[in-house]
Each structure stands twice: as C-alpha cells, then as structure tokens.
Design an enzyme around this catalytic site. Sequence first.
Site, PDB file in Angstrom:
ATOM      1  N   ARG A 168       0.802  -1.229   0.000  1.00 42.03           N
ATOM      2  CA  ARG A 168       0.000   0.000   0.000  1.00 42.03           C
ATOM      3  C   ARG A 168       0.831   1.273   0.000  1.00 42.03           C
ATOM      4  NH1 ARG A 168      -2.789  -3.805   1.503  1.00 42.03           N
ATOM      5  NH2 ARG A 168      -0.831  -4.357   2.478  1.00 42.03           N
ATOM      6  N   THR A 169       1.778   1.363   0.923  1.00 37.16           N
ATOM      7  CA  THR A 169       2.448   2.655   1.088  1.00 37.16           C
ATOM      8  C   THR A 169       3.238   3.008  -0.168  1.00 37.16           C
ATOM      9  OG1 THR A 169       2.599   2.105   3.413  1.00 37.16           O
ATOM     10  CG2 THR A 169       3.865   4.005   2.676  1.00 37.16           C
ATOM     11  N   LYS A 218      25.624  -3.236  -0.419  1.00 39.28           N
ATOM     12  CA  LYS A 218      27.101  -3.148  -0.431  1.00 39.28           C
ATOM     13  C   LYS A 218      27.613  -2.343   0.759  1.00 39.28           C
ATOM     14  CE  LYS A 218      26.623  -2.447  -5.359  1.00 39.28           C
ATOM     15  NZ  LYS A 218      26.780  -1.356  -6.331  1.00 39.28           N
ATOM     16  N   ARG A 223      11.008   4.042   3.555  1.00 36.51           N
ATOM     17  CA  ARG A 223      10.663   3.072   4.609  1.00 36.51           C
ATOM     18  C   ARG A 223      11.923   2.325   4.995  1.00 36.51           C
ATOM     19  NH1 ARG A 223       5.649  -1.070   4.645  1.00 36.51           N
ATOM     20  NH2 ARG A 223       4.649   0.898   5.210  1.00 36.51           N
ATOM     21  N   HIS A 226       4.490   5.726  11.582  1.00 35.18           N
ATOM     22  CA  HIS A 226       4.074   5.556  10.184  1.00 35.18           C
ATOM     23  C   HIS A 226       3.140   6.727   9.882  1.00 35.18           C
ATOM     24  CE1 HIS A 226       2.971   3.948   6.422  1.00 35.18           C
ATOM     25  NE2 HIS A 226       2.643   2.704   6.760  1.00 35.18           N
TER      26      HIS A 226
HETATM   27  N1   CP Z   1      -0.529  -0.076   5.694  1.00 34.17           N
HETATM   28  C1   CP Z   1       0.712  -0.304   5.211  1.00 34.17           C
HETATM   29  O1   CP Z   1       1.709   0.328   5.617  1.00 34.17           O
HETATM   30  O2   CP Z   1       0.758  -1.309   4.277  1.00 34.17           O
HETATM   31  P1   CP Z   1       2.069  -1.759   3.489  1.00 34.17           P
HETATM   32  O3   CP Z   1       3.008  -2.372   4.519  1.00 34.17           O
HETATM   33  O4   CP Z   1       1.594  -2.722   2.458  1.00 34.17           O
HETATM   34  O5   CP Z   1       2.694  -0.520   2.911  1.00 34.17           O
END
Ligand code: CP
Length: 304
Positions: free
Chosen positions: A51-52, A80, A101, A129
């Site tokens: 999703r993100t 590396k 991320r 998040h």
């Molecule tokens: N909700 C969310 O962060 O989903 P993903 O881990 O798929 O990005």
Amino acid sequence: MRHLMNPLDFSVEELDRLFDLANEIEKNPAKYAHVCDGKILATCFYEPSTRTRLSFESAMTRLGGRVIGFADANSSSAAKGESVSDTIRVISCYADICAMRHPKEGAPMVASEKSRIPVINAGDGGHYHPTQTLTDLLTIRSLKGHLDGFTIGLCGDLKFGRTVHSLINALVRYPGTRFIFISPEELKVPDYITEMLREKNVPYEEVIRLENVMPQLDMLYMTRVQKERFFNEEDYVRLKDFYVLDTAKMELAREDMLVLHPLPRVNEISVEVDDDPRAAYFRQAQYGVYVRMALIMTLLGLAS
Ligand code: CP
C-alpha cells in the site's frame, strides 16, 4: 524545506488544510492531473510494502509526476554497505521528493538531516508511520465528518504496531478522545504511550476481551500481529490468532461503528466482515492515495 517524520510535524490547522485538499482532489481529480508535471518522486523502500509504496507511486503519477526508486534493500547499494545518509545525498541529485521506509527506527530522520529534498517517513521499524496516520485521520474525518469526541478501540499488536503508536499520538490533540486498548498482556501498548496519556489527562483503559467493549466503540482499529518484529517464532504462533473479528462479534457493535485496519490483514478480520457496511478498511486504502497526493503537493510548495 519541510519533511514529514511524525504526524505531529503538522499542526491541527495544517492537517485540516491537508484533508480539505485531499477531499477536493477526491471530488475533482482532473484539476490536479498536471500539478506535478516535471517532478520526480523517489521511493526508497528497505522493507516490504504494498500500500504505502504503490499509493505513493499512484499519487505522484496521478499528479502528472514520475517515480523512481527501489522496493528492496538488496537491489540498492545498501546491500554493499552504503549508509542512508550517503544514499539520500545521491537521491537528492535525482529526485524532488523522497518517501523512505526502513526497518531501523530513526533512519528516515537521519536521511532528512542530509537531504536537499523533502523526505517522508514511510514507516520506520516499530516507531512511526505518519502517512498511514494521515490516511486514518482522513478516513475518519471523511466518513464521520469530524475527528473529536470518539471512543476508539485499538486491538491486536499494540506493542510493535507503528500505525497504532502514530495514530494515538495524533488523536490526543482532538478533544473528547477516549482510547480502549485491547491486547494480550505480551502485546500491550508501550509504557511511554500510557505515560503520555496520563500526563495529558486523556482517558484510556486496557482490556483483554474484545467482546466486552464492542458496544462502547465509535471506531475499532484492528491490527496484524507483527511477525517480522518478534524475536521467536513460538511467541508469534501463540499470539497471532488471539483476535479474530467475525460477524458474531460485529453483532455486538453499534450500527455506525467503523472498522479500520491499516492492512495487510492476515487472520484478524474474517473475510465475512468485508461485506458489512461498517467495514471501512478498503475505503481507507483509497483515502491513502488522496492524502498522499495532498501531502506531495504540500511538501513541494504546490498546494497554495
Ligand atoms: N498499511 C501499510 O503500511 O501497508 P504496506 O506495509 O503494504 O505498505
């Protein structure tokens, strides 16, 4: 230049403007289809995501911009031994904005300190998040009309769930919020969060049985038990199916209760709940695109 590391980086008034813009984009997407012509988003994902990452990529594409990036640390020079500080200095030469991320808490913050472009924390370890929180708040505001005065049940892995930690931090700013934390003893919300709630006089209770509190809830935020953050498989297997929301439990809930989930889901919401009009988690994923469109525009200074 502004980054987004924590949902609290935006004031409540700034969030209102961001959500107004997201709702405007939802109503009239064609108006925004070329706002980011010529701009490039880099998605640097050192941890898995559906999703993100894809909603960021969809958001930038729908704004007319382009996307570069990697979806796996092993396909980048991190494999590396390159540091995030060096990586972001280089990405700053290639892109106008970056969503990152990382499994290490604080890594996007370290990157932001060396960056020449806005950096968005797309999830750092078990910490925060913020763009999921923006998604959650926009979903609640759009479906309920406001963000204050709700009793919110958060259920499942409240220890490792970064979406939960971010959402609690954001919701304490809205008057009348009350939390009910529903988890097994081993997955309770961290002490630093309950201490913060006591300091701010925000009411909360901690319970184990979901059924007992269902009738009180305006919102139920279900979470997945975070397999990747457990130190041993045995504990994960023992706890992973502790809660399963099914139609029998939904019968105990109010007619207007919303069920939210950041997704991905494993077993914690039975698929039979998906057809219940109170199940809002797929609509929530759609709001994630609108809010990321509004966020990209805001951080690039294109949201006037
Ligand atoms: N909700 C969310 O962060 O989903 P993903 O881990 O798929 O990005």
